[in-house]
Design a protein around this motif. Structure first.
Motif, PDB file in Angstrom:
ATOM      1  N   THR A 150       3.644 -36.294  34.609  1.00 36.74           N
ATOM      2  CA  THR A 150       3.914 -35.075  35.377  1.00 36.74           C
ATOM      3  C   THR A 150       2.627 -34.503  35.953  1.00 36.74           C
ATOM      4  N   ARG A 153       1.367 -36.603  38.895  1.00 37.57           N
ATOM      5  CA  ARG A 153       2.120 -36.306  40.110  1.00 37.57           C
ATOM      6  C   ARG A 153       1.701 -34.958  40.678  1.00 37.57           C
ATOM      7  N   ALA A 154       1.482 -33.986  39.780  1.00 38.76           N
ATOM      8  CA  ALA A 154       1.088 -32.648  40.231  1.00 38.76           C
ATOM      9  C   ALA A 154      -0.275 -32.682  40.916  1.00 38.76           C
ATOM     10  N   ALA A 158      -0.776 -31.509  44.652  1.00 42.93           N
ATOM     11  CA  ALA A 158      -1.638 -30.348  44.878  1.00 42.93           C
ATOM     12  C   ALA A 158      -2.764 -30.660  45.863  1.00 42.93           C
TER      13      ALA A 158
ATOM     14  N   ALA B 158      -2.834 -25.827  47.459  1.00 44.21           N
ATOM     15  CA  ALA B 158      -2.325 -26.712  46.400  1.00 44.21           C
ATOM     16  C   ALA B 158      -0.801 -26.730  46.366  1.00 44.21           C
ATOM     17  N   ALA B 160       1.021 -26.436  49.169  1.00 44.98           N
ATOM     18  CA  ALA B 160       1.451 -26.689  50.550  1.00 44.98           C
ATOM     19  C   ALA B 160       2.708 -27.552  50.621  1.00 44.98           C
ATOM     20  N   ARG B 161       2.769 -28.550  49.752  1.00 43.10           N
ATOM     21  CA  ARG B 161       3.912 -29.454  49.807  1.00 43.10           C
ATOM     22  C   ARG B 161       5.245 -28.740  49.670  1.00 43.10           C
ATOM     23  N   HIS B 167       6.211 -30.625  55.451  1.00 40.74           N
ATOM     24  CA  HIS B 167       6.773 -31.372  54.324  1.00 40.74           C
ATOM     25  C   HIS B 167       8.284 -31.170  54.178  1.00 40.74           C
ATOM     26  N   ASN B 169      10.872 -32.458  55.223  1.00 42.81           N
ATOM     27  CA  ASN B 169      11.746 -33.614  55.001  1.00 42.81           C
ATOM     28  C   ASN B 169      11.805 -34.055  53.533  1.00 42.81           C
ATOM     29  N   GLU B 175      13.674 -34.605  43.078  1.00 44.45           N
ATOM     30  CA  GLU B 175      12.578 -34.254  42.158  1.00 44.45           C
ATOM     31  C   GLU B 175      11.773 -33.070  42.635  1.00 44.45           C
ATOM     32  N   SER B 178      11.174 -30.255  39.955  1.00 42.80           N
ATOM     33  CA  SER B 178      10.289 -30.598  38.835  1.00 42.80           C
ATOM     34  C   SER B 178       8.865 -30.807  39.339  1.00 42.80           C
ATOM     35  N   ALA B 179       8.726 -31.281  40.563  1.00 45.14           N
ATOM     36  CA  ALA B 179       7.379 -31.421  41.132  1.00 45.14           C
ATOM     37  C   ALA B 179       6.741 -30.038  41.286  1.00 45.14           C
ATOM     38  N   GLY B 182       5.674 -28.787  37.972  1.00 40.81           N
ATOM     39  CA  GLY B 182       4.468 -29.490  37.543  1.00 40.81           C
ATOM     40  C   GLY B 182       3.218 -28.879  38.140  1.00 40.81           C
ATOM     41  N   VAL B 183       3.255 -28.609  39.439  1.00 35.74           N
ATOM     42  CA  VAL B 183       2.095 -28.009  40.092  1.00 35.74           C
ATOM     43  C   VAL B 183       1.884 -26.585  39.584  1.00 35.74           C
ATOM     44  N   LEU B 186       0.172 -26.538  36.255  1.00 42.01           N
ATOM     45  CA  LEU B 186      -1.245 -26.862  36.406  1.00 42.01           C
ATOM     46  C   LEU B 186      -2.025 -25.641  36.888  1.00 42.01           C
ATOM     47  N   LEU B 187      -1.496 -24.971  37.896  1.00 43.55           N
ATOM     48  CA  LEU B 187      -2.215 -23.854  38.509  1.00 43.55           C
ATOM     49  C   LEU B 187      -2.326 -22.667  37.555  1.00 43.55           C
TER      50      LEU B 187
END
Lengths: 194, 194
Positions: A150, A153-154, A158, B158, B160-161, B167, B169, B175, B178-179, B182-183, B186-187
DNA sequence: ATGATGACAGATATTGAAATTTGTCATCAC
DNA sequence: GTGATGACAAATTTCAATATCTGTCATCAT
């Protein structure tokens, strides 16, 4: 003699050459066949469709990105340095490519946009490389995370702004380097053990 | 009567309506004038060019994004919760927009792509809101950073996605949530005081 | 005087007929 | 028998003629 037997490899080389010269819109299977001195029917003997040929060219190009990165991911240096080198290589490769030959980069972009599945696998490969680096760091105690895949991927997501071609139009901005440093600083902090 | 005097505001409303109906490519100044029952020369009395009219429409749309976010940025709740609400609102607004009315979203995207300066200012506005939240968090000791503006910008990049329309599309991918988590994880870790 | 108009020139977009391309396959060459 | 060929139908692209649009401005209406 260049005209030995016709192989997928030779067709791919010719296709790259033609794409480089004519761009993605004006490249036809007939052009590729002509470059090889064969009929277009012969090309269809090795690739079931123009889309399959395009996918193969895309895959080749993406290997040019992921193979050097794989080497870095497996280097015997500290995981933190390795992580930084890996991202630096990823970011500078894409950036140099987009700036030194914008037309060819646009061609690559157009191909990739139509080869979604190939790109998806490429991304999976890159994230697997990140997992390798993170695992090394967690094992030696320099990284903390309770979920390596995870986190890998992050990290990839990011940093998308600095390596995803959809952001290429910002890669010449004067602040891009400091923006990259800012995100890097943040991410490194997130990985630090308590 | 709807046909009182012609104002920039009335022209903008008509322009939005026409854009909604015909899309960015087929919308002409003549169409907008026709919708208002005036000659196209009258439109040029209020906007110096078609590009200026387009910029004004874009700006209006972007205000629809940034105004609700400003409210969240100034709420009297804990900075961490506020930060999360702010990003949630940003992400869900864009995502809902792109999925509920993809054609209109594509129109917005096309306009924004041509109104670079307006978009740049919009981003500056959003990052200023993040600075507000970060300052509150640093003041109360729940966030650590030695450079609030840089960190604010890094947080924006970080993620942006999940909010940058380029992004869009990927926003229907299974996912994506969950992505995003995940970010976020982290942040948040990166912002934690030592 | 103020604000709207519409004719106009140059630039851009549309259109549909003609040409090319994709993908197939019966045939050919070795 | 293996692999290349090129004629072919259907789909796509090109091209040039035609039409429309952008932006200006002298003129009109109030």
């Amino acid at each position: 003699m260049t005209d030995s037997t016709l192989t997928p490899e030779r067709i791919l080389e010719a296709a790259e050459e033609v794409l480089r010269r004519y761009g993605p819109d004006k490249t036809t299977v007939v052009d590729v066949a002509r470059a090889l001195g064969v009929s277009h029917g012969s090309v269809y003997r090795h690739f079931p469709s123009k889309a399959a040929l395009r996918d193969a060219v895309t895959e080749r190009w993406l290997l040019g990105v992921s193979l050097p990165l794989a080497a870095v991911a497996n280097e015997s240096i500290s995981p933190l340095t390795r992580l930084r080198h890996w991202f630096d290589l990823l970011v500078t490769t894409k950036r140099r490519w987009s700036q030194q030959d914008p037309e060819l980069f646009a061609t690559y972009l157009a191909l990739a946009a139509e080869s979604r599945e190939v790109v998806r696998e490429h991304v999976t490969t890159l994230i697997a490389q990140l997992i390798t680096i993170l695992n090394a760091g967690v094992a030696s105690g320099v990284f903390y995370t309770d979920d390596v895949p995870t986190t890998a991927r992050a990290l990839f997501h990011a940093t998308a702004r600095f390596h995803d071609p959809v952001h290429a139009n910002h890669w010449a901005d004067p602040e891009i380097d400091s923006a990259y440093e800012g995100v890097w600083t943040l991410l490194v902090r997130a990985l630090q053990p308590d």
